[in-house]
Scaffold this motif. Structure first.
Motif, PDB file in Angstrom:
ATOM      1  N   MET A  21      24.157 -39.295 133.059  1.00 39.93           N
ATOM      2  CA  MET A  21      24.332 -38.977 132.012  1.00 39.93           C
ATOM      3  C   MET A  21      25.825 -38.130 131.973  1.00 39.93           C
ATOM      4  O   MET A  21      26.642 -38.229 131.363  1.00 39.93           O
ATOM      5  N   SER A  22      26.234 -37.619 133.280  1.00 37.19           N
ATOM      6  CA  SER A  22      27.452 -36.989 133.613  1.00 37.19           C
ATOM      7  C   SER A  22      28.437 -38.070 133.653  1.00 37.19           C
ATOM      8  O   SER A  22      29.501 -37.816 133.205  1.00 37.19           O
ATOM      9  N   THR A  23      28.250 -39.137 134.163  1.00 33.75           N
ATOM     10  CA  THR A  23      29.235 -40.085 134.358  1.00 33.75           C
ATOM     11  C   THR A  23      29.622 -40.798 132.618  1.00 33.75           C
ATOM     12  O   THR A  23      30.346 -40.857 132.223  1.00 33.75           O
ATOM     13  N   MET A  24      28.390 -40.786 132.063  1.00 32.83           N
ATOM     14  CA  MET A  24      28.513 -41.247 130.484  1.00 32.83           C
ATOM     15  C   MET A  24      29.453 -40.319 129.576  1.00 32.83           C
ATOM     16  O   MET A  24      30.177 -40.760 128.794  1.00 32.83           O
ATOM     17  N   MET A  25      29.290 -39.062 130.250  1.00 31.93           N
ATOM     18  CA  MET A  25      30.060 -37.955 129.391  1.00 31.93           C
ATOM     19  C   MET A  25      31.491 -38.188 129.791  1.00 31.93           C
ATOM     20  O   MET A  25      32.306 -37.581 128.952  1.00 31.93           O
ATOM     21  N   ARG A  26      31.685 -38.666 130.752  1.00 38.73           N
ATOM     22  CA  ARG A  26      33.039 -38.368 131.294  1.00 38.73           C
ATOM     23  C   ARG A  26      33.895 -39.961 130.876  1.00 38.73           C
ATOM     24  O   ARG A  26      35.101 -39.594 130.482  1.00 38.73           O
ATOM     25  N   THR A  27      33.493 -40.944 131.523  1.00 42.28           N
ATOM     26  CA  THR A  27      34.045 -42.248 131.310  1.00 42.28           C
ATOM     27  C   THR A  27      33.044 -43.247 130.623  1.00 42.28           C
ATOM     28  O   THR A  27      33.424 -44.433 130.296  1.00 42.28           O
TER      29      THR A  27
ATOM     30  N   ILE B 244      28.990 -28.924 141.309  1.00 44.92           N
ATOM     31  CA  ILE B 244      27.977 -29.841 141.448  1.00 44.92           C
ATOM     32  C   ILE B 244      28.083 -31.238 140.438  1.00 44.92           C
ATOM     33  O   ILE B 244      28.137 -32.170 141.038  1.00 44.92           O
ATOM     34  N   THR B 245      28.478 -30.854 139.188  1.00 44.98           N
ATOM     35  CA  THR B 245      28.233 -31.727 138.072  1.00 44.98           C
ATOM     36  C   THR B 245      29.243 -32.969 138.167  1.00 44.98           C
ATOM     37  O   THR B 245      28.920 -34.244 138.210  1.00 44.98           O
ATOM     38  N   THR B 246      30.554 -32.580 138.453  1.00 48.93           N
ATOM     39  CA  THR B 246      31.732 -33.359 138.349  1.00 48.93           C
ATOM     40  C   THR B 246      31.400 -34.296 139.685  1.00 48.93           C
ATOM     41  O   THR B 246      31.675 -35.466 139.718  1.00 48.93           O
ATOM     42  N   PRO B 247      30.914 -33.840 140.835  1.00 53.57           N
ATOM     43  CA  PRO B 247      30.918 -34.589 142.217  1.00 53.57           C
ATOM     44  C   PRO B 247      29.922 -35.485 142.054  1.00 53.57           C
ATOM     45  O   PRO B 247      30.082 -36.769 142.509  1.00 53.57           O
ATOM     46  N   SER B 248      28.805 -35.207 141.319  1.00 49.03           N
ATOM     47  CA  SER B 248      27.674 -35.905 141.195  1.00 49.03           C
ATOM     48  C   SER B 248      27.883 -37.146 140.424  1.00 49.03           C
ATOM     49  O   SER B 248      27.486 -38.385 140.663  1.00 49.03           O
TER      50      SER B 248
ATOM     51  N   GLN C 282      38.443 -45.391 144.967  1.00 49.90           N
ATOM     52  CA  GLN C 282      38.607 -44.451 146.087  1.00 49.90           C
ATOM     53  C   GLN C 282      38.993 -43.027 145.302  1.00 49.90           C
ATOM     54  O   GLN C 282      38.859 -41.825 146.010  1.00 49.90           O
ATOM     55  N   ARG C 283      39.507 -43.057 144.119  1.00 44.09           N
ATOM     56  CA  ARG C 283      40.166 -41.925 143.548  1.00 44.09           C
ATOM     57  C   ARG C 283      38.957 -40.941 143.409  1.00 44.09           C
ATOM     58  O   ARG C 283      39.204 -39.788 142.926  1.00 44.09           O
ATOM     59  N   PHE C 284      37.642 -41.611 143.136  1.00 44.74           N
ATOM     60  CA  PHE C 284      36.703 -40.520 142.767  1.00 44.74           C
ATOM     61  C   PHE C 284      36.059 -39.999 143.927  1.00 44.74           C
ATOM     62  O   PHE C 284      35.127 -39.210 143.975  1.00 44.74           O
ATOM     63  N   LEU C 285      36.636 -40.382 145.138  1.00 42.62           N
ATOM     64  CA  LEU C 285      36.086 -39.598 146.554  1.00 42.62           C
ATOM     65  C   LEU C 285      37.025 -38.173 146.383  1.00 42.62           C
ATOM     66  O   LEU C 285      38.332 -38.443 146.652  1.00 42.62           O
ATOM     67  N   ASN C 286      36.534 -37.163 146.377  1.00 47.40           N
ATOM     68  CA  ASN C 286      37.042 -35.929 146.763  1.00 47.40           C
ATOM     69  C   ASN C 286      36.045 -34.895 147.530  1.00 47.40           C
ATOM     70  O   ASN C 286      35.076 -35.377 147.808  1.00 47.40           O
TER      71      ASN C 286
ATOM     72  N   VAL D 228      28.381 -32.293 147.707  1.00 48.40           N
ATOM     73  CA  VAL D 228      27.112 -32.462 147.514  1.00 48.40           C
ATOM     74  C   VAL D 228      26.144 -33.239 148.350  1.00 48.40           C
ATOM     75  O   VAL D 228      24.961 -33.148 148.482  1.00 48.40           O
ATOM     76  N   VAL D 229      26.753 -34.458 149.014  1.00 49.06           N
ATOM     77  CA  VAL D 229      26.262 -34.883 149.953  1.00 49.06           C
ATOM     78  C   VAL D 229      25.572 -34.223 151.131  1.00 49.06           C
ATOM     79  O   VAL D 229      24.688 -34.421 151.703  1.00 49.06           O
TER      80      VAL D 229
END
Length: 357
Positions: free
Chosen positions: A119-125, A230-234, A246-250, A256-257
């Protein structure tokens, strides 16, 4: 990149380890405020906020990094935080709690995480992106910082807040202690302290506040000027896995990992790790709760850590308003999940006794 991976993983592992061993659960804490009139976990959260706030603003004043709280999407924060509060009761844990409980082998937390990340992904992109953007841009107040709103230095807010927290600590620690039977220790020395002895919530909170403080300069060094999140990294994890971008790797992704890894280490060392499969109802509730968490946290701009711990420490309206409505959401859900069923069961039992009398 190596610096980002190492520091993110280490900071996350420390946080996951401390939360697992200290049983730092904000969902249970907020719920217990309503059901058991027990405020200890909430007081512990205030300690973590105070420790982080003093440290971070010292770093800002020393010029280590700059931070601006920006504007306040007040409607989005209120609605999102309330929904998030409902979600964490159904999921059985907040965002960070779900990550560390997953490290203990709790399959229900894995299910909640799946819904949360999706859901976090669906809410962003994804398909809910336009709704999220519309909510974020409606009912926006120009100033998010409480100090800026009143035109005062931030220390005029932080110092009184710390004084209140110290008073609460004093009152709590000087209360008459209830005798708790002590289990016979099976370990000695450091091993006993780390993996067997019950951690006091205030000690755990102090350690979490220090870790939250350390996260700021470590994250800022990679270009991400923020603390624990937590939310955006998840969501970034799922976005990276599905796109390979790789732009999503921050720094936050490795944080969180690391939380999962640190919790796994702590659970294994304390012999608390075991796979636990939920029943069907719990599994469904976990997935629904995870989705509500992802929807609410994204809308509010933060979860119980992002808003409830970090943005409160930054003395922003977003943090404190978000925390209030988060708690109200958990209380509302607690009534329907715990209180109302008990009331119905009690009424049904009383009716049966009257009928058979």
């Amino acid at each position: 990149m190596i610096y980002m991976i190492i520091t993110g993983l280490l900071c996350g592992a420390l946080l996951g380890f401390v939360m697992q061993r200290g049983r730092f659960c904000l969902t249970g804490g907020f719920r217990d405020m309503y059901l058991a009139k027990d405020n200890r976990m909430f007081y512990a959260l205030l300690i973590a906020i105070a420790v982080q706030s003093v440290g971070v603003f010292l770093l800002i004043d020393l010029g280590v990094f700059e931070y601006s709280a920006g504007a306040l999407p007040i409607l989005s924060v209120i609605v999102g935080s309330f929904i998030f509060g409902i979600g964490i009761i159904l999921a059985g844990g907040c965002a960070t709690g779900t990550w560390y409980r997953a490290g203990e082998g709790l399959i229900g937390s894995w299910i909640a995480l799946a819904g949360y990340m999706l859901m976090s992904t669906m809410m962003r992109t994804g398909v809910f992106g336009p709704l999220n953007q519309q909510m974020q841009t409606s009912s926006v107040l120009p100033t998010n910082s409480i100090a800026e709103t009143f035109g005062i230095n931030h220390w005029f807010i932080i110092i009184p807040f710390v004084a209140v927290v110290l008073f609460i600590i004093y009152k709590q620690l000087t209360k008459p202690k209830v005798a708790i039977p002590k289990l016979k220790a099976k370990r000695t020395g450091l091993s006993h302290l780390l993996f067997e002895k019950r951690w006091h919530p205030f000690v755990t909170a102090t350690l979490i506040g220090i870790i939250a403080l350390i996260a700021w300069p470590l994250s800022a060094a990679t270009g991400r000027v923020f603390g624990l999140g937590i939310t955006t990294p998840s969501a970034n994890i799922l976005q990276y896995l599905t796109t390979g971008d790789q732009r999503f790797l921050n720094w936050g992704v490795f944080l969180v990992v690391g939380i999962f890894s640190g919790s796994l280490i702590a659970a294994k060392a304390s012999k608390e790790f075991r796979f636990r499969m939920p029943d069907v109802k719990t599994g469904i509730n976990s997935f629904i709760g995870g989705n509500l968490m992802g929807f609410g946290a994204t809308l509010a701009g933060g979860c119980s850590i992002g808003n409830g711990l970090v943005m409160t420490a930054m003395m922003t309206w977003q943090g404190w308003i978000g925390l209030v409505f988060m708690i109200l959401g958990t209380w509302t859900a607690s009534y329907f999940v715990f209180v109302r069923p008990r009331q119905k069961a009690k009424a049904a039992k009383l009716k049966q006794e009257v009928t058979t009398a």
